[in-house]
Enzyme design. Structure first.
Site, PDB file in Angstrom:
ATOM      1  N   LYS A 114      29.602 -60.688 -39.342  1.00 19.93           N
ATOM      2  CA  LYS A 114      29.201 -59.274 -39.368  1.00 19.93           C
ATOM      3  C   LYS A 114      30.415 -58.343 -39.339  1.00 19.93           C
ATOM      4  O   LYS A 114      30.399 -57.285 -39.959  1.00 19.93           O
ATOM      5  CB  LYS A 114      28.256 -58.945 -38.213  1.00 19.93           C
ATOM      6  CG  LYS A 114      26.882 -59.554 -38.424  1.00 19.93           C
ATOM      7  CD  LYS A 114      25.807 -58.890 -37.590  1.00 19.93           C
ATOM      8  CE  LYS A 114      24.445 -59.436 -37.996  1.00 19.93           C
ATOM      9  NZ  LYS A 114      23.339 -58.951 -37.213  1.00 19.93           N
ATOM     10  N   LYS A 206      21.625 -66.307 -46.199  1.00 17.58           N
ATOM     11  CA  LYS A 206      20.437 -66.028 -45.388  1.00 17.58           C
ATOM     12  C   LYS A 206      19.731 -64.753 -45.866  1.00 17.58           C
ATOM     13  O   LYS A 206      20.410 -63.774 -46.201  1.00 17.58           O
ATOM     14  CB  LYS A 206      20.896 -65.852 -43.936  1.00 17.58           C
ATOM     15  CG  LYS A 206      19.789 -65.849 -42.915  1.00 17.58           C
ATOM     16  CD  LYS A 206      20.347 -65.604 -41.515  1.00 17.58           C
ATOM     17  CE  LYS A 206      20.642 -64.146 -41.265  1.00 17.58           C
ATOM     18  NZ  LYS A 206      20.252 -63.633 -39.947  1.00 17.58           N
ATOM     19  N   LYS A 209      18.333 -58.354 -43.258  1.00 17.30           N
ATOM     20  CA  LYS A 209      17.974 -56.934 -43.338  1.00 17.30           C
ATOM     21  C   LYS A 209      19.059 -56.128 -44.023  1.00 17.30           C
ATOM     22  O   LYS A 209      18.796 -55.129 -44.671  1.00 17.30           O
ATOM     23  CB  LYS A 209      17.820 -56.359 -41.927  1.00 17.30           C
ATOM     24  CG  LYS A 209      16.739 -56.978 -41.085  1.00 17.30           C
ATOM     25  CD  LYS A 209      16.546 -56.121 -39.841  1.00 17.30           C
ATOM     26  CE  LYS A 209      15.704 -56.818 -38.812  1.00 17.30           C
ATOM     27  NZ  LYS A 209      16.510 -57.423 -37.749  1.00 17.30           N
TER      28      LYS A 209
HETATM   29  N1  AQP Z   1      16.539 -65.484 -42.834  1.00 15.87           N
HETATM   30  C1  AQP Z   1      15.961 -65.817 -41.687  1.00 15.87           C
HETATM   31  N2  AQP Z   1      15.242 -66.959 -41.602  1.00 15.87           N
HETATM   32  C2  AQP Z   1      14.637 -67.327 -40.423  1.00 15.87           C
HETATM   33  N3  AQP Z   1      14.712 -66.574 -39.304  1.00 15.87           N
HETATM   34  C3  AQP Z   1      15.431 -65.430 -39.353  1.00 15.87           C
HETATM   35  N4  AQP Z   1      15.694 -64.479 -38.443  1.00 15.87           N
HETATM   36  C4  AQP Z   1      16.458 -63.516 -38.998  1.00 15.87           C
HETATM   37  N5  AQP Z   1      16.714 -63.808 -40.276  1.00 15.87           N
HETATM   38  C5  AQP Z   1      16.090 -64.994 -40.537  1.00 15.87           C
HETATM   39  C6  AQP Z   1      15.206 -64.528 -37.068  1.00 15.87           C
HETATM   40  O1  AQP Z   1      14.520 -63.325 -36.806  1.00 15.87           O
HETATM   41  C7  AQP Z   1      14.682 -62.996 -35.422  1.00 15.87           C
HETATM   42  C8  AQP Z   1      15.075 -61.564 -35.313  1.00 15.87           C
HETATM   43  O2  AQP Z   1      16.330 -61.368 -35.929  1.00 15.87           O
HETATM   44  P1  AQP Z   1      17.121 -60.040 -35.636  1.00 15.87           P
HETATM   45  O3  AQP Z   1      16.504 -58.932 -36.347  1.00 15.87           O
HETATM   46  O4  AQP Z   1      17.203 -59.816 -34.206  1.00 15.87           O
HETATM   47  O5  AQP Z   1      18.595 -60.335 -36.066  1.00 15.87           O
HETATM   48  P2  AQP Z   1      19.269 -61.040 -37.280  1.00 15.87           P
HETATM   49  O6  AQP Z   1      19.152 -62.505 -37.138  1.00 15.87           O
HETATM   50  O7  AQP Z   1      20.645 -60.524 -37.303  1.00 15.87           O
HETATM   51  O8  AQP Z   1      18.430 -60.548 -38.527  1.00 15.87           O
HETATM   52  P3  AQP Z   1      18.945 -60.190 -39.945  1.00 15.87           P
HETATM   53  O9  AQP Z   1      17.787 -59.946 -40.781  1.00 15.87           O
HETATM   54  O10 AQP Z   1      19.904 -61.206 -40.441  1.00 15.87           O
HETATM   55  O11 AQP Z   1      19.657 -58.817 -39.732  1.00 15.87           O
HETATM   56  P4  AQP Z   1      21.094 -58.369 -40.183  1.00 15.87           P
HETATM   57  O12 AQP Z   1      21.056 -58.245 -41.655  1.00 15.87           O
HETATM   58  O13 AQP Z   1      21.242 -57.072 -39.475  1.00 15.87           O
HETATM   59  O14 AQP Z   1      22.041 -59.422 -39.719  1.00 15.87           O
HETATM   60  C9  AQP Z   1      15.717 -63.961 -34.858  1.00 15.87           C
HETATM   61  O15 AQP Z   1      15.050 -64.961 -34.124  1.00 15.87           O
HETATM   62  C10 AQP Z   1      16.357 -64.546 -36.074  1.00 15.87           C
HETATM   63  O16 AQP Z   1      16.798 -65.856 -35.848  1.00 15.87           O
END
Ligand code: AQP
Length: 344
Positions: A114, A206, A209
């Site tokens: 990140k 992955k 968001k």
């Molecule tokens: N691609 C994914 N596949 C399976 N599980 C996922 N999670 C996130 N992306 C995937 C799971 O969703 C929960 C909440 O995630 P979060 O919003 O707290 O944080 P994150 O993992 O950082 O989500 P993003 O979408 O990847 O956000 P950005 O783009 O900001 O980094 C967690 O249990 C996560 O494992």
């Protein structure tokens, strides 16, 4: 020592809630309600580790809460709230900042990804994110944490922090009557066919968001047309689908779409391939569109209905926060005694 079983997990209100969040996390949260007492949190303190527009954040918080409820989480039986309403999360995180070691945090791959090349400019909060996550879980002395695969390393760090706290303060923990260990070592629950949903544009990345391309993900707010368009445009390879999961090796995009289908259908890759083995992607994608629209459509509609009444969502969050705080307050009182703080 036996700890009362309890589930905790959270989702960041950082916009664009997507299919990965649903299949990897929220769908699991729903399934666990029958077996455990659950606390599900909109982790807004985590969201601000990167810039969030104050004009947008309240809607993003309510949107995650609406998604929890629309997917089937019962906020009366369990607890749904947003993190910033329970100050004990931040309070325990500070204690954990003093327990965790710099070397541990330096190994966290999510920070490296990140922060990227502009590491000097990343917030201190982004770096310390895993100690806050440990506090989120342990302030409720939660024993089980459903997460996607990407959070596995952070969960391991939470266990290390719990273990080190228990060791560092072992004498005090015993003296205060808490037995051999004050914190449980929380278990990650990473299960199902979609623990790591990948981008629809690149099966090696992955679904996230923050991906610049909206075509990389299916948002929980997408309507049927948008879902259909994104799945039809999803990257694939030229071969037909294999008839067994082994044939998905080295085919990340095929593996991802089959995994998504399996997870949405509560089935397995093997069963999906038994049905669609040797099919062309055009045929399989049509079936996937139908399934995704059938499963996600009612969630999107319910989320929209809930979001039309933000005051009702705020009331649910306030009620959840009050119940969460009672538990968190008890833990913090004990932590203060164990650490040796003088308190009222
Ligand atoms: N691609 C994914 N596949 C399976 N599980 C996922 N999670 C996130 N992306 C995937 C799971 O969703 C929960 C909440 O995630 P979060 O919003 O707290 O944080 P994150 O993992 O950082 O989500 P993003 O979408 O990847 O956000 P950005 O783009 O900001 O980094 C967690 O249990 C996560 O494992």
């Amino acid at each position: 020592m036996a700890f009362q079983e309890r589930v905790f997990s959270g989702v960041q209100p950082s916009g664009n809630l997507h299919l990965g969040n649903y299949l990897g996390a929220i769908k699991r949260f729903v399934e666990l309600q029958d077996r455990y007492s659950c606390i599900y949190c909109v982790v807004d303190l985590h969201a601000i580790t990167v810039w969030q527009d104050p004009a947008e954040l309240p809607r993003a918080i309510r949107e995650v809460a609406a998604a929890f409820i629309a997917c089937g989480i019962d906020p009366q039986q369990h607890i749904v709230f947003n993190q910033s309403q329970v100050a004990e999360h931040a309070e325990l995180a500070w204690v954990f900042n003093c327990v965790a070691r710099l070397g541990w945090l330096n190994r966290m791959t999510q920070f490296k990804e990140k922060a990227g090349k502009d590491r000097e400019n990343a917030s201190v909060g982004l770096y310390a994110y895993p100690t806050l996550m440990a506090a989120d879980i342990l302030v409720y002395r939660a024993t089980h944490v459903p997460v996607g695969e990407d959070q596995k390393q952070h969960l391991e760090l939470s266990r290390d922090i719990a273990q080190k706290f228990n060791n560092d303060f072992a004498g005090s923990i015993r003296d205060k009557g808490f037995g051999d260990a004050f914190f449980p070592l929380p278990e990650p629950l990473i299960t199902g066919e979609a623990t790591r949903v990948m981008s629809l544009r690149d099966g090696t990345k992955k679904m996230s968001k923050s991906d610049a391309s909206d075509y990389s993900r299916i948002n929980l707010t997408d309507d049927a047309d948008a879902i259909a368009q994104k799945i039809r445009k999803a990257k694939t390879d030229p071969d037909p689908l294999p008839s067994e999961p082994k044939g998905l090796e080295h085919r990340p995009e095929a593996d991802n779409l089959v995994g998504i289908y399996a997870a949405l259908a509560d089935s397995s890759r093997a069963a999906v391939l038994a049905q669609y083995g040797n099919a062309q992607f055009s045929t399989f994608k049509t079936a996937l569109v139908d399934l995704a629209v059938a499963k996600l459509g009612p969630i999107t509609t319910e989320m929209q209905r809930l979001l039309r009444n933000p005051l009702a969502i705020d009331a649910i969050l306030a009620d959840g926060a009050a119940r969460a705080q009672k538990l968190a307050h008890e833990t913090m009182k004990a932590v203060k005694d164990i650490v040796g703080f003088v308190r009222r």
